[in-house]
Design an enzyme around this catalytic site. Structure first.
Site, PDB file in Angstrom:
ATOM      1  N   TRP A  45       0.825  -1.212   0.000  1.00  0.00           N
ATOM      2  CA  TRP A  45       0.000   0.000   0.000  1.00  0.00           C
ATOM      3  C   TRP A  45       0.849   1.247   0.000  1.00  0.00           C
ATOM      4  CZ3 TRP A  45      -4.284  -0.573  -2.201  1.00  0.00           C
ATOM      5  CH2 TRP A  45      -5.034  -1.748  -2.029  1.00  0.00           C
ATOM      6  N   ASP A  73      -2.218   6.523   6.245  1.00  0.00           N
ATOM      7  CA  ASP A  73      -3.245   5.680   5.617  1.00  0.00           C
ATOM      8  C   ASP A  73      -3.648   4.623   6.637  1.00  0.00           C
ATOM      9  OD1 ASP A  73      -4.765   3.837   4.263  1.00  0.00           O
ATOM     10  OD2 ASP A  73      -3.271   3.419   2.707  1.00  0.00           O
ATOM     11  N   LYS A 109     -12.829  -1.991   5.811  1.00  0.00           N
ATOM     12  CA  LYS A 109     -12.101  -2.908   6.677  1.00  0.00           C
ATOM     13  C   LYS A 109     -12.650  -2.873   8.102  1.00  0.00           C
ATOM     14  CE  LYS A 109      -8.939  -2.973   3.209  1.00  0.00           C
ATOM     15  NZ  LYS A 109      -8.091  -2.115   2.403  1.00  0.00           N
TER      16      LYS A 109
END
Ligand SMILES: *Cc1c(COP(=O)(O)O)cnc(C)c1O
Length: 360
Positions: free
Chosen positions: A102, A172, A196
């Site tokens: 990511w 993030d 999530k």
């Protein structure tokens, strides 16, 4: 119908209590005679849902007044562009910490808008650890420092918050938000896709220090301008009304369970059980440095990868699904977000022991 234990990394399992409440309210929200999805986002009813969601989130995360909470769309991936567009504020470089899949995606997108300085990378260590604070080569003139506190695919979590002096820190938090208390003041901006640990896909939460807004690059699309979004109460256009409603119910669910300290305690216990089971066996292993192991995403491999598909099939028969690791790393991954009950982790640990006994 039986519910399974769903270890998916995202979209992920949601709290059963909240699913039931949404079901209850599906056809008639609050006596309105319609579902929340069928209502104007400008209606009094919907505004009350929106305001309650924001105030509950502010409450559980102790978000200071001077931070704006934005409810956006486009996922965490849109933030990879929105962050440089809005936070460079005339500067030409930004610092990025590279700890896995990511981070790399965020870096690739940022390179379209500025010069990226890689403050540290754990690529050579196979992304199984995080850099130390002393190992960060920070540029005092950077627009911001970006990092990924929890790498969802590698299962690597920062055990500390990087210290960046006067340069704003951007995180993030897609796979770690609401899993534990967080000191929002340490950050210039926090963002997270909802699917999530917050609610259904379609919603992106951004928490931003208002001082950082208002200096976007000229090319910034209106929808990507934090200030525009903040000034219109995240309703410059039609917001993802159902996802936001559902997220609001999840925020209340967290509050009713005692808040993020309590959630953190449960999460630590769940992860400890799973890592203990992995470490105690010669059959399963996890490659991540112990202090940086993720409490949310637990990857593990079987000593004999030929048993992978049997493991997944038998797990499914036992009511446990979505344990296959990300295609880029293979093996298994158990995502154990807030909504995964401790019983689910206990069931997985027992299944793993039985599987090991039967196959070694
Ligand atoms: C899932 C994930 C993303 C991507 O989120 P989208 O909402 O699908 O864009 C980005 N960063 C992290 C850490 C993630 O876990």
């Amino acid at each position: 119908m039986a519910r399974v234990y769903n270890f998916s990394a995202g979209p992920a399992t949601l709290p059963i209590e909240v699913l039931k409440q949404a079901k209850e309210e599906m056809l008639d929200w609050g006596g309105s005679g319609m579902s929340i999805m069928e209502m104007s986002h400008r209606s009094k009813e919907y505004m009350s849902v929106y305001e309650k969601a924001e105030s509950t989130l502010r409450d559980i995360m102790s978000i200071p007044e001077r931070y704006k909470v934005l409810f956006l769309q486009g996922g965490a991936s849109s933030q990879f562009a929105m962050v440089p567009m809005n936070l460079l504020r005339g500067r030409e470089t930004a610092d990025y910490i590279d700890t896995g899949t990511w981070s790399k995606k965020a870096i690739a997108e940022a390179r379209r808008y500025c010069e990226v300085n890689i403050a540290a990378s754990t690529s050579e260590a196979g992304y199984t650890t995080v850099p130390s604070q002393a190992g960060l080569q920070l540029n005092p003139d950077a627009g911001y420092v970006h990092y990924t506190p929890n790498e969802t695919i590698g299962g690597v979590e920062f055990p500390y918050i990087p210290e960046t002096g006067k340069v704003p820190l951007v995180a993030d938090m897609s796979s770690v938000i609401l899993s534990k208390p967080v000191d929002v003041e340490k950050y210039g901006l926090i963002y997270a896709g909802a699917q999530k640990n917050i609610g259904p896909a379609g919603l992106t939460v951004v928490i931003v220090n208002e001082e950082l807004m208002g200096h976007p690059m000229d090319i910034t699309p209106t929808m990507f301008n934090y200030k525009v979004q903040a000034d219109s109460g995240s309703m410059y256009n039609t917001p993802p009304t159902f996802s936001l409603y559902f997220a609001g119910l999840v925020f209340e669910w967290i509050k009713n369970r005692g808040g993020l300290e309590v959630i953190d305690e449960i999460n630590r216990r769940k992860a400890a059980k799973l890592y203990q089971a992995i470490d105690a066996s010669g059959f399963y292993s996890n490659p991540v440095d112990i202090p940086c192991r993720s409490l949310m995403n637990v990857p593990f491999i079987l000593a004999n990868p030929e048993l992978d598909s049997l493991f997944l099939d038998e797990a499914k028969e036992s009511g446990m699904v979505a344990l296959k690791g990300h295609r880029s790393v293979g093996g298994m991954r158990a995502s154990i977000y807030n909504a995964m009950p401790e019983d689910g982790v206990d069931a997985l640990v027992k299944f793993m022991a039985d599987f090991e006994k039967n196959n070694s």
